[in-house]
Design an enzyme around this catalytic site. Structure first.
Site: not given
Ligand SMILES: Nc1ncnc2c1ncn2[C@@H]1O[C@H](COP(=O)(O)OP(=O)(O)O)[C@@H](O)[C@H]1O
Ligand SMILES: [Mg+2]
Length: 411
Positions: A85, A87, A90, A206
């Site tokens: 996303g 950030f 993952v 969010d």
């Protein structure tokens, strides 16, 4: 703030100008939660040692080194990539007892802050501090973190079925059944209600399908707390912030003015409820222009129960509770109200959703009849008793005509 000052007398670069803090007061404050505002105060500098000291966020979290996380994720190998996303990427990993004695062998998800991305240290710290302190069955569990030089990573429990967005909209995946959609809605609502009802309320900010993660049994948990904010306290009605959420999900008043309340999350919840009902994405640029914004397209149908069938996801193939769908549509309509005060609270939403899961008016759908193999056939012939005949009677191949018939009934 008094809380931080009380427990971290030497950690701040600024001089603390309050009078002496009474020991009793500091004890009282230590029992309360560290808020997002405490860590985002620009005058305070929060160090790695402050974080690892148990006094701040308790002893829930494990501290990992970057080298350990490289081993856990096979050097962030692309075959372990789970998603990305704002950030950063993952990756899936596996912790064994040799790496972290006491944690036991378990799969994990490791999120790495992309140093060139939209989010940074503050979002990382917000997530550590909030998820380190808040525990609930519908919030993803943060196992630990790594803060080493420029490196910022987070280690979570691994959620087998990934995010709701992929499960609901990926073309090749099978459609999620109605009951599972309703369970996901209820779980997510419980997660939000928990945040809103905290002594210091948290606004998630969010809420969207890609931030709802699913376990092997479809238990839904909220993840991604980087944008979360403290809710208003005392007589304040709202907090004002930079507009950050995601278009298509963010509440209109928040997008226009930056005014943020817990009811902004309720609006976003309404959007996800619509996604579950319709199988359409909040914003879908591939659709004709009138249909690209889900809320705008769906609102006229939500108000009119006779038009409900136009709204329901065709992939459900009529296998949904009509009563439940009406209630969910009415609930989504309230959540999506232009007036924040007209939206229900999340605990009300939970109360409305709970009985919907018990509704049993879901038609039994068509199923594939597998022609029995030779052995099977001969087995049936030799038995030939009443019980087998009963079983045979239950097997119906639903024709196209039957299908349309049941669809007409719904309409
Ligand atoms: N604990 C987890 N288990 C499984 N997949 C995860 C987990 N955490 C994140 N992911 C995957 O990575 C994606 C991005 O994670 P997220 O926390 O939303 O990061 P970002 O802050 O970058 O948006 C998710 O949408 C999901 O597909
Ligand atoms: Mg995300």
């Amino acid at each position: 703030m008094a809380f931080l000052k009380a427990i971290l007398p030497n950690c701040f670069k600024v001089k603390i100008n309050d009078a002496i803090i009474h020991p009793e007061e500091s004890k009282k404050n230590i029992s309360s939660r560290l808020a997002v505002s405490d860590i985002s105060d620009p005058e305070l500098s929060f160090s790695v040692n402050d974080l690892s000291s148990n006094a701040i966020i308790g002893s829930n979290l494990h501290v990992f080194t970057h080298a350990q996380l490289k081993v856990i994720t096979s050097d962030f190998s692309s075959c372990n990539f789970l998603g990305e996303g704002g950030f950063g990427p993952v990756h899936k990993g596996f912790i064994d007892d040799k790496i972290k004695p006491g944690l036991g062998g378990q799969p994990v998800a490791v999120k790495l802050l992309n140093l060139e991305g939209d989010q940074g240290h503050m979002e990382w710290l917000t997530e550590v501090v909030l998820l380190g302190q808040l525990r609930h069955p519908n919030l993803v569990k943060l196992i630990g973190y790594c803060w080493e030089d420029e490196q910022r990573l987070l280690v979570y429990e691994y959620m087998t079925r990934g995010n709701l967005e992929n499960q609901l909209f990926r073309r090749c995946s099978t459609s999620l059944p109605w009951q599972i959609r309703m369970k996901i809605a209820l779980d997510a609502a419980k997660g939000l209600a928990f945040l809103h009802e905290e002594e210091k309320p948290v606004i998630y900010r969010d809420f969207k399908a890609s931030n709802i993660l699913l376990d092997s049994d479809y238990t839904a948990k909220l993840s991604d707390f980087g944008l979360a904010k403290d809710g208003p306290e005392g007589s304040d009605t709202h907090v004002t912030t930079r507009v950050m959420g995601t278009p298509g999900y963010a509440a209109p008043e928040y997008m226009l003015t930056g005014y943020l309340t817990t009811r902004s999350d309720v609006y976003s919840f309404g959007v996800v409820l619509l996604e579950l009902l319709t199988g359409r994405q909040a914003i879908d640029k591939k659709r004709p222009s009138r249909e690209q914004n889900l809320v705008e397209w769906a609102k006229p149908f939500l108000r009119n129960v006779h038009k409900l069938n136009r709204l329901i996801d065709p992939r459900l193939e009529d296998q949904y509770s009509t009563q439940g769908a009406k209630k969910v549509a009415a609930l989504a309509y309230k959540c999506l109200s232009q007036q924040p005060k007209s939206r229900p609270t999340m605990s009300n939403v939970v109360k409305i959703l709970e009985p919907i899961l018990d509704l049993k008016d879901i038609p039994i759908g068509p199923f594939v009849y597998v022609v029995p193999s030779f052995e099977c056939k001969s087995g049936l012939k030799t038995k030939g008793n009443n019980e087998e005949k009963k079983k045979e009677n239950k097997v119906q191949i639903i024709s196209d005509q039957d299908d349309q018939g049941s669809a007409r009934e719904k309409n």
